[in-house]
Design an enzyme around this catalytic site. Sequence first.
Site, mmCIF file in Angstrom:
data_model
loop_
_atom_site.group_PDB
_atom_site.id
_atom_site.type_symbol
_atom_site.label_atom_id
_atom_site.label_comp_id
_atom_site.label_asym_id
_atom_site.label_seq_id
_atom_site.Cartn_x
_atom_site.Cartn_y
_atom_site.Cartn_z
ATOM 1 N N ALA A 36 0.833 -1.203 0.000
ATOM 2 C CA ALA A 36 0.000 0.000 0.000
ATOM 3 C C ALA A 36 0.871 1.258 0.000
ATOM 4 O O ALA A 36 0.628 2.206 -0.753
ATOM 5 C CB ALA A 36 -0.922 0.002 1.212
ATOM 6 N N ASP A 88 2.384 1.770 -3.314
ATOM 7 C CA ASP A 88 1.419 2.352 -4.257
ATOM 8 C C ASP A 88 1.274 3.859 -4.058
ATOM 9 O O ASP A 88 1.104 4.604 -5.023
ATOM 10 C CB ASP A 88 0.045 1.686 -4.084
ATOM 11 C CG ASP A 88 0.051 0.270 -4.633
ATOM 12 O OD1 ASP A 88 0.992 -0.052 -5.388
ATOM 13 O OD2 ASP A 88 -0.865 -0.506 -4.298
ATOM 14 N N SER A 118 23.005 -21.583 -27.379
ATOM 15 C CA SER A 118 22.183 -22.409 -26.489
ATOM 16 C C SER A 118 23.115 -23.314 -25.704
ATOM 17 O O SER A 118 24.327 -23.195 -25.787
ATOM 18 C CB SER A 118 21.169 -23.198 -27.290
ATOM 19 O OG SER A 118 21.843 -24.061 -28.157
ATOM 20 N N LEU A 119 22.539 -24.188 -24.920
ATOM 21 C CA LEU A 119 23.352 -25.034 -24.048
ATOM 22 C C LEU A 119 23.231 -26.490 -24.461
ATOM 23 O O LEU A 119 22.140 -26.962 -24.756
ATOM 24 C CB LEU A 119 22.845 -24.914 -22.605
ATOM 25 C CG LEU A 119 23.170 -23.622 -21.867
ATOM 26 C CD1 LEU A 119 22.351 -23.536 -20.594
ATOM 27 C CD2 LEU A 119 24.650 -23.572 -21.549
ATOM 28 N N GLU A 170 25.222 -22.893 -11.744
ATOM 29 C CA GLU A 170 23.993 -22.079 -11.673
ATOM 30 C C GLU A 170 22.788 -22.991 -11.842
ATOM 31 O O GLU A 170 22.813 -23.892 -12.677
ATOM 32 C CB GLU A 170 23.981 -21.049 -12.827
ATOM 33 C CG GLU A 170 25.192 -20.153 -12.855
ATOM 34 C CD GLU A 170 25.304 -19.374 -14.178
ATOM 35 O OE1 GLU A 170 24.279 -19.215 -14.878
ATOM 36 O OE2 GLU A 170 26.422 -18.939 -14.495
ATOM 37 N N LYS A 227 19.432 -24.141 -13.440
ATOM 38 C CA LYS A 227 18.910 -23.851 -14.773
ATOM 39 C C LYS A 227 17.444 -23.439 -14.637
ATOM 40 O O LYS A 227 16.566 -24.271 -14.428
ATOM 41 C CB LYS A 227 19.047 -25.063 -15.690
ATOM 42 C CG LYS A 227 18.615 -24.751 -17.100
ATOM 43 C CD LYS A 227 19.093 -25.791 -18.068
ATOM 44 C CE LYS A 227 18.653 -25.431 -19.475
ATOM 45 N NZ LYS A 227 17.175 -25.447 -19.640
ATOM 46 N N ASP A 235 13.761 -22.323 -15.448
ATOM 47 C CA ASP A 235 12.885 -22.769 -16.529
ATOM 48 C C ASP A 235 12.036 -21.597 -17.001
ATOM 49 O O ASP A 235 10.890 -21.424 -16.592
ATOM 50 C CB ASP A 235 12.011 -23.915 -16.014
ATOM 51 C CG ASP A 235 11.525 -24.776 -17.153
ATOM 52 O OD1 ASP A 235 11.939 -24.534 -18.299
ATOM 53 O OD2 ASP A 235 10.719 -25.680 -16.893
ATOM 54 N N GLU A 276 17.458 -14.886 -17.945
ATOM 55 C CA GLU A 276 16.230 -15.656 -18.074
ATOM 56 C C GLU A 276 15.069 -14.877 -17.476
ATOM 57 O O GLU A 276 15.162 -14.396 -16.351
ATOM 58 C CB GLU A 276 16.426 -16.986 -17.322
ATOM 59 C CG GLU A 276 15.494 -18.082 -17.731
ATOM 60 C CD GLU A 276 15.994 -18.885 -18.949
ATOM 61 O OE1 GLU A 276 17.031 -18.528 -19.549
ATOM 62 O OE2 GLU A 276 15.298 -19.855 -19.288
ATOM 63 N N TYR A 292 16.656 -13.096 -13.953
ATOM 64 C CA TYR A 292 18.022 -13.218 -13.434
ATOM 65 C C TYR A 292 18.991 -13.124 -14.612
ATOM 66 O O TYR A 292 18.778 -13.766 -15.643
ATOM 67 C CB TYR A 292 18.245 -14.568 -12.750
ATOM 68 C CG TYR A 292 17.663 -14.676 -11.355
ATOM 69 C CD1 TYR A 292 17.647 -13.590 -10.474
ATOM 70 C CD2 TYR A 292 17.145 -15.894 -10.907
ATOM 71 C CE1 TYR A 292 17.130 -13.707 -9.195
ATOM 72 C CE2 TYR A 292 16.626 -16.022 -9.627
ATOM 73 C CZ TYR A 292 16.616 -14.923 -8.771
ATOM 74 O OH TYR A 292 16.106 -15.041 -7.522
ATOM 75 N N LYS A 337 20.482 -32.042 -16.902
ATOM 76 C CA LYS A 337 19.039 -32.020 -16.643
ATOM 77 C C LYS A 337 18.696 -32.886 -15.448
ATOM 78 O O LYS A 337 19.319 -33.919 -15.221
ATOM 79 C CB LYS A 337 18.290 -32.526 -17.874
ATOM 80 C CG LYS A 337 18.354 -31.593 -19.068
ATOM 81 C CD LYS A 337 17.610 -30.310 -18.759
ATOM 82 C CE LYS A 337 17.390 -29.448 -19.984
ATOM 83 N NZ LYS A 337 16.474 -29.960 -20.945
ATOM 84 N N CYS A 372 -21.678 -49.385 -21.686
ATOM 85 C CA CYS A 372 -21.123 -48.070 -22.005
ATOM 86 C C CYS A 372 -21.707 -47.030 -21.045
ATOM 87 O O CYS A 372 -22.927 -46.957 -20.885
ATOM 88 C CB CYS A 372 -21.466 -47.685 -23.449
ATOM 89 S SG CYS A 372 -21.031 -45.973 -23.840
ATOM 90 N N CYS A 382 -24.046 -44.569 -23.453
ATOM 91 C CA CYS A 382 -25.258 -45.002 -24.164
ATOM 92 C C CYS A 382 -25.795 -46.341 -23.648
ATOM 93 O O CYS A 382 -26.806 -46.837 -24.138
ATOM 94 C CB CYS A 382 -24.993 -45.090 -25.662
ATOM 95 S SG CYS A 382 -23.949 -46.487 -26.102
ATOM 96 N N CYS A 432 -17.231 -49.690 -26.719
ATOM 97 C CA CYS A 432 -18.667 -49.577 -26.889
ATOM 98 C C CYS A 432 -18.925 -49.764 -28.383
ATOM 99 O O CYS A 432 -18.375 -49.032 -29.205
ATOM 100 C CB CYS A 432 -19.143 -48.189 -26.454
ATOM 101 S SG CYS A 432 -20.788 -47.794 -27.075
ATOM 102 N N CYS A 481 -23.882 -43.782 -30.186
ATOM 103 C CA CYS A 481 -23.398 -43.397 -28.850
ATOM 104 C C CYS A 481 -22.980 -41.930 -28.883
ATOM 105 O O CYS A 481 -22.132 -41.533 -29.685
ATOM 106 C CB CYS A 481 -22.221 -44.289 -28.462
ATOM 107 S SG CYS A 481 -21.388 -43.775 -26.955
HETATM 108 O O1 D41 Z 1 19.225 -20.562 -16.052
HETATM 109 C C1 D41 Z 1 19.272 -20.720 -17.239
HETATM 110 N N1 D41 Z 1 18.207 -21.114 -17.916
HETATM 111 C C2 D41 Z 1 20.544 -20.472 -17.999
HETATM 112 C C3 D41 Z 1 20.515 -20.457 -19.380
HETATM 113 C C4 D41 Z 1 21.775 -20.218 -17.335
HETATM 114 N N2 D41 Z 1 21.840 -20.199 -15.989
HETATM 115 N N3 D41 Z 1 22.884 -19.979 -18.060
HETATM 116 C C5 D41 Z 1 22.881 -19.971 -19.403
HETATM 117 N N4 D41 Z 1 24.013 -19.720 -20.073
HETATM 118 C C6 D41 Z 1 24.036 -19.706 -21.388
HETATM 119 C C7 D41 Z 1 25.329 -19.419 -22.095
HETATM 120 C C8 D41 Z 1 26.466 -20.188 -21.482
HETATM 121 C C9 D41 Z 1 25.231 -19.797 -23.548
HETATM 122 C C10 D41 Z 1 25.592 -17.950 -22.001
HETATM 123 C C11 D41 Z 1 21.662 -20.214 -20.129
HETATM 124 C C12 D41 Z 1 21.747 -20.165 -21.541
HETATM 125 N N5 D41 Z 1 22.934 -19.911 -22.149
HETATM 126 C C13 D41 Z 1 20.613 -20.362 -22.444
HETATM 127 N N6 D41 Z 1 19.371 -20.599 -22.139
HETATM 128 C C14 D41 Z 1 18.639 -20.743 -23.257
HETATM 129 C C15 D41 Z 1 19.432 -20.576 -24.303
HETATM 130 C C16 D41 Z 1 20.684 -20.327 -23.803
#
Ligand code: D41
Length: 673
Positions: A36, A39, A84-85, A116, A118, A120, A176, A226, A317, A411, A414, A429, A435
């Site tokens: 509050a 705001d 990507s990873l 770190e 990962k 989602d 992310e 983050y 994963k 059934c 029906c 059935c 039906c």
């Molecule tokens: O937490 C995550 N999803 C995450 C994604 C993370 N902690 N570090 C990441 N680091 C990279 C690089 C090393 C390529 C800079 C990532 C991703 N990439 C990432 N997530 C989706 C595509 C790339």
Amino acid sequence: MTTKHSIEQRLRELREDINQHNQNYYQFDAPNISDADYDVLMRELQQLESENSTLITYDSPSQRVGSTPLASFQQVEHQVPMLSLDNAFSHAEFVAFDKRVRDRLGILDEVEYMIEPKLDGLAISLLYRDGLLVQAATRGDGRNGENVTENVKTIGAIPLSLKGAPIPSTIEVRGEVFMPLDGFDKLNQRARSSNDKLFANPRNAAAGSLRQLDSRITASRPLAFYAYGIGLVEGVDLPSTQNDLFEVFVSWGLPVCDQVSLASNATECDQAFLMLLNKRSQLPYEIDGVVFKVNDFTLQKQIGFVSRAPRWAIARKFPAQEKTTKVIEIDVQVGRTGAITPVARLSPIFVGGVTVTNVTLHNEDEMRRKDVRVGDTVVVRRAGDVIPEIVSVVLERRKKDALPFQMPTHCPVCDSPVERAEGEAVVRCPAGLYCHAQVKESIKHFASRKAMDVDGLGDKLVEQLVANALINTPADLYHLSKEQLASLERMAEKSADNLLAALRKSKLTTFARFLYALGVREVGEVTAGSLAAHFGTLESLQDATLEDLEQVPDVGPIVAQHVVAFFELQHNRDVIVDLLSLGVRWPDVQDSAQLRNELSGKVFVLTGTLSTMTRDEAKELLQNLGAKVTSSVSKKTDYVVAGEDAGSKLTKAIALDVAVLSEQQLAQLITEL
Ligand code: D41
């Protein structure tokens, strides 16, 4: 008297205060002010700014409320590609990764890793120029993403300007965007009470929120962020490790995950992985694994990257998630073909990123094997994007009076006596279209995307239409009047008009789609395509004998029998006559014998933007001509069709010496058939 000076002074104070509160809240998770009171500050800021609009700054916290909707998102090119990873699914795979890293570096003993969770969510790139957030883009394909700046500016956790010194003249901050669990739950509660569609999981909710064209909607969604990496950097010396980079992020006011750590070797990485796996359920956000990065930037550079992922990082994963919950009830459902399947209604349980309330038990045999009973405590598993399943029953917790589940003898819809064919696990059935359940399901199938593709005809609507006796066969859909539709619950004139237009549009289809839509047992999309290509016309298919049918590639005796049985039923023939007389039609299928020589079995890959049709349309066209369309280029590819802005697939085609066609050349190839 308020002077301009004193107003500027107050605006500055308010902005600093609000920014500090934002940081306390989003970054340190330690708000020291009530909602509050927050705001009150925000309203004072907005009031003062509205009276002094020349004093509004680009990075004022008032600029986070969202603005008028966009027509579409612009594409933006990432200055430095967003990689990507790669994934590892076991300790052994991680050990192999660590070995590759050390081999490349010629380091025999240990390499230090930053660890770190990962998150989602969705990867995003924030471009700050002279400390101001000027652009935010989704990852897209890594090279080009969508410009979502307006939406990202509404995310309280993301600073609109960097603070502290020294600040780079240009920096792309990668991180992310995600939705914390409490916010996700609230959002879904809100959706439930207003009868809106629920989000399946926090990731989808975050993605859906960021993809709103109206940033005011994004502003109402509880998103967080983050930072974890960088793209282009100019005008500042970067620290020398990933760990130090996090400290610099914090000094600039960027939020980072506080569950990170350092490990001096692979064994410590494994320990950290298990720790996070253990902590997972207590974290306020979803994580689906752990990311390991070589900590030292100099070493990272030495190791380098392959086309789409760095060689110095890997995501391990988590295994499939399992949780226990209770079985409230076991119902039975009747499917399109009369198959009767038991469905366990569960006490809602959040597992593997979704809330699970129903799990089908497929058939009587599986039901017996697992022996699931009402009142049982069961283990539910969901791995990745897989459909949730009941793994087992916790027998120690079974009540003494729990009775085994009995398949119904009649059934549930029906009341016809059910049948179980010899050698089949499924109970059915046999009433077919007498039906109601099967009528509903076959109409839903008829209208579905890969069949007649009637846009906007959802399951609920079909159920209402059948329940109100407005339709009884798929053909009845095309008899519906605007008045009938508008009289239904939750249907206004406008939506009735839209549905009628969609129905009209669906009448022009392809022979293959039409066949698939009829819902002949065992005739899926692919078989429908083969039948259409082979027989060419409905008449010759209807008159086909078992022997004729078995000539078709991938049609065996069972499919052949189902096809013959389908066309033998007078009811089905009547519906088809009705559909054709109502204007359902398709272009002639080309002579199949000829096609078989030219295009049948040829493998195509489509890439880039086509000008005369969408890629999906081109795909359908080629498939109707007997070709295969796949998504990645390999030596097996016969042709790559390259539209505007074709990228890596075209490069690969050239490298592999695969024939490349322009859109015009493709059109020519088809017309010359
Ligand atoms: O937490 C995550 N999803 C995450 C994604 C993370 N902690 N570090 C990441 N680091 C990279 C690089 C090393 C390529 C800079 C990532 C991703 N990439 C990432 N997530 C989706 C595509 C790339």
